[in-house]
Design a protein around this motif. Structure first.
Motif, mmCIF file in Angstrom:
data_model
loop_
_atom_site.group_PDB
_atom_site.id
_atom_site.type_symbol
_atom_site.label_atom_id
_atom_site.label_comp_id
_atom_site.label_asym_id
_atom_site.label_seq_id
_atom_site.Cartn_x
_atom_site.Cartn_y
_atom_site.Cartn_z
ATOM 1 N N GLU A 1 3.879 -0.751 3.646
ATOM 2 C CA GLU A 1 4.278 0.446 3.065
ATOM 3 C C GLU A 1 5.922 0.551 2.853
ATOM 4 O OE1 GLU A 1 4.030 4.971 3.877
ATOM 5 O OE2 GLU A 1 2.531 3.854 5.084
ATOM 6 N N GLN A 2 6.253 0.780 1.499
ATOM 7 C CA GLN A 2 7.807 0.931 1.201
ATOM 8 C C GLN A 2 8.005 2.245 1.697
ATOM 9 O OE1 GLN A 2 9.116 -0.072 -2.761
ATOM 10 N NE2 GLN A 2 11.175 -0.248 -1.959
ATOM 11 N N LEU A 3 8.954 2.784 2.221
ATOM 12 C CA LEU A 3 9.531 3.780 2.665
ATOM 13 C C LEU A 3 10.679 4.496 1.801
ATOM 14 C CD1 LEU A 3 9.864 3.310 6.713
ATOM 15 C CD2 LEU A 3 8.074 4.439 5.216
ATOM 16 N N ARG A 4 10.530 5.440 1.323
ATOM 17 C CA ARG A 4 11.453 6.047 0.252
ATOM 18 C C ARG A 4 12.482 6.802 0.770
ATOM 19 N NH1 ARG A 4 6.826 4.648 -1.971
ATOM 20 N NH2 ARG A 4 6.101 4.430 -3.906
ATOM 21 N N VAL B 1 0.904 -1.324 0.017
ATOM 22 C CA VAL B 1 0.062 0.025 0.140
ATOM 23 C C VAL B 1 1.053 1.140 -0.207
ATOM 24 C CG1 VAL B 1 -2.144 -1.327 1.268
ATOM 25 C CG2 VAL B 1 -0.146 0.071 2.279
ATOM 26 N N ASP B 2 0.286 2.548 -0.372
ATOM 27 C CA ASP B 2 1.126 3.595 -0.218
ATOM 28 C C ASP B 2 0.827 4.450 0.940
ATOM 29 O OD1 ASP B 2 -1.593 4.625 -0.760
ATOM 30 O OD2 ASP B 2 -1.027 5.649 -2.769
ATOM 31 N N ASP B 3 -0.088 4.205 1.711
ATOM 32 C CA ASP B 3 -0.222 4.786 2.755
ATOM 33 C C ASP B 3 -0.912 4.010 3.910
ATOM 34 O OD1 ASP B 3 -0.830 6.438 5.070
ATOM 35 O OD2 ASP B 3 -1.466 8.197 4.030
ATOM 36 N N ILE B 4 0.223 3.326 4.811
ATOM 37 C CA ILE B 4 -0.457 2.271 5.513
ATOM 38 C C ILE B 4 -1.563 2.832 6.865
ATOM 39 C CG2 ILE B 4 1.457 2.198 7.499
ATOM 40 C CD1 ILE B 4 1.446 -0.666 7.198
ATOM 41 N N ALA C 1 -12.098 -4.286 10.177
ATOM 42 C CA ALA C 1 -10.592 -4.548 10.403
ATOM 43 C C ALA C 1 -10.017 -4.295 11.839
ATOM 44 C CB ALA C 1 -9.415 -3.608 9.438
ATOM 45 N N GLU C 2 -9.156 -5.005 12.491
ATOM 46 C CA GLU C 2 -8.643 -4.745 13.654
ATOM 47 C C GLU C 2 -7.497 -5.200 13.565
ATOM 48 O OE1 GLU C 2 -10.532 -7.079 16.651
ATOM 49 O OE2 GLU C 2 -12.624 -6.453 16.255
ATOM 50 N N LEU C 3 -6.247 -4.358 14.048
ATOM 51 C CA LEU C 3 -4.964 -4.736 14.177
ATOM 52 C C LEU C 3 -4.644 -5.823 14.996
ATOM 53 C CD1 LEU C 3 -3.158 -1.063 14.172
ATOM 54 C CD2 LEU C 3 -3.154 -3.019 12.620
ATOM 55 N N VAL C 4 -3.681 -6.688 14.573
ATOM 56 C CA VAL C 4 -3.385 -8.020 15.204
ATOM 57 C C VAL C 4 -2.355 -7.704 16.410
ATOM 58 C CG1 VAL C 4 -2.288 -10.153 15.034
ATOM 59 C CG2 VAL C 4 -3.739 -9.486 13.376
ATOM 60 N N GLY C 5 -1.365 -6.690 15.938
ATOM 61 C CA GLY C 5 -0.418 -6.149 16.960
ATOM 62 C C GLY C 5 -0.594 -4.680 16.700
ATOM 63 N N GLU C 6 0.488 -4.158 15.961
ATOM 64 C CA GLU C 6 0.617 -2.499 15.702
ATOM 65 C C GLU C 6 1.515 -2.272 14.383
ATOM 66 O OE1 GLU C 6 3.764 -0.776 18.418
ATOM 67 O OE2 GLU C 6 2.521 -1.939 19.827
ATOM 68 N N ILE C 7 1.391 -1.250 14.191
ATOM 69 C CA ILE C 7 2.282 -0.796 12.918
ATOM 70 C C ILE C 7 3.606 -0.750 13.282
ATOM 71 C CG2 ILE C 7 2.693 1.021 10.903
ATOM 72 C CD1 ILE C 7 -0.391 1.550 11.219
ATOM 73 N N ALA C 8 4.457 -1.634 12.480
ATOM 74 C CA ALA C 8 6.046 -1.682 12.896
ATOM 75 C C ALA C 8 6.925 -1.352 11.802
ATOM 76 C CB ALA C 8 6.272 -3.142 13.144
ATOM 77 N N ARG C 9 7.876 -0.734 12.162
ATOM 78 C CA ARG C 9 8.952 -0.164 11.188
ATOM 79 C C ARG C 9 10.005 -1.117 11.041
ATOM 80 N NH1 ARG C 9 10.047 5.657 9.703
ATOM 81 N NH2 ARG C 9 11.986 5.418 8.451
ATOM 82 N N PHE C 10 10.244 -1.605 9.990
ATOM 83 C CA PHE C 10 11.290 -2.365 9.662
ATOM 84 C C PHE C 10 12.353 -1.609 9.085
ATOM 85 C CE2 PHE C 10 13.885 -5.364 6.707
ATOM 86 C CZ PHE C 10 14.433 -6.219 7.619
ATOM 87 N N GLU C 11 13.595 -1.367 9.825
ATOM 88 C CA GLU C 11 14.650 -0.542 9.293
ATOM 89 C C GLU C 11 14.101 0.648 8.693
ATOM 90 O OE1 GLU C 11 17.105 -3.223 7.090
ATOM 91 O OE2 GLU C 11 17.675 -4.492 8.938
ATOM 92 N N ASP C 12 15.043 1.306 7.678
ATOM 93 C CA ASP C 12 14.259 2.228 6.862
ATOM 94 C C ASP C 12 13.677 1.920 5.750
ATOM 95 O OD1 ASP C 12 15.293 4.275 8.789
ATOM 96 O OD2 ASP C 12 17.251 4.254 8.087
ATOM 97 N N SER C 13 13.087 0.713 5.440
ATOM 98 C CA SER C 13 12.640 -0.110 4.325
ATOM 99 C C SER C 13 11.194 0.115 4.344
ATOM 100 C CB SER C 13 12.996 -1.362 4.411
ATOM 101 O OG SER C 13 14.580 -1.497 4.079
ATOM 102 N N TYR C 14 10.349 -0.397 5.178
ATOM 103 C CA TYR C 14 8.916 -0.783 5.371
ATOM 104 C C TYR C 14 8.306 -0.254 6.764
ATOM 105 C CZ TYR C 14 9.761 -3.467 1.082
ATOM 106 O OH TYR C 14 9.857 -3.897 -0.274
#
Length: 146
Positions: free
Chosen positions: A143-146, A98-101, A113-126
């Motif tokens: 969401e890919q981070l640019r 997606v372009d905006d999580i 829709a219900e989150l299972v956990g929470e929105i997480a950041r993977f390094e500077d990538s996603y």
């Protein structure tokens, strides 16, 4: 001999209209609806007396599809638990880029829709998250981070 492509992923749902609304809100496009029944449906599924409403939804790029199915007969045999943890054996999620999580999660909440956990950041990538969608399935968003 090699496969040509993955054609679709099938999901059995209780409420077809709600499932379609969820995936359309996610950004998929309704390709069509039909009723499947008869000898071919019985032979393919290994069930007798199949009568099933189906809807095909596709991603905007046209490369991926989900087949949503609501069985009229035979009767659905016991639904599994809706809150299974993520580490249960077997198919457990469908992931979408997606372009905006955060916006996507906010738009899907009114559709159950219900989150299972929470929105997480993977390094500077996603940015990544899992949420429960129709029939309790886990839908992943990335969401890919640019």
């Amino acid at each position: 001999m090699a496969i040509q492509r993955m054609d679709n992923v099938g999901i059995v749902v209780e409420d077809m209209d709600a499932a379609i609304a969820f995936f359309v809100e996610l950004g998929m496009e309704l390709e069509g609806r039909a009723v499947v029944e008869g000898p071919v449906a019985d032979q393919c599924t290994g069930l007798d007396g199949v009568r099933c409403d189906i809807a095909m939804v596709r991603t905007p790029d046209g490369h991926s599809r989900l087949e949503l199915a609501k069985y009229r007969s035979p009767a659905v045999i016991g639904a599994g638990p809706r809150n299974r943890p993520h580490n249960v054996l077997g198919t457990h999620r469908v992931m979408f880029a997606v372009d905006d999580i955060e916006d996507t999660v906010a738009r899907l909440r009114p559709h159950g829709a219900e989150l299972v956990g929470e929105i997480a950041r993977f390094e500077d990538s996603y940015l990544l998250c899992y949420l429960r969608g129709p029939a309790g399935i886990i839908v992943g968003l990335a969401e890919q981070l640019r």
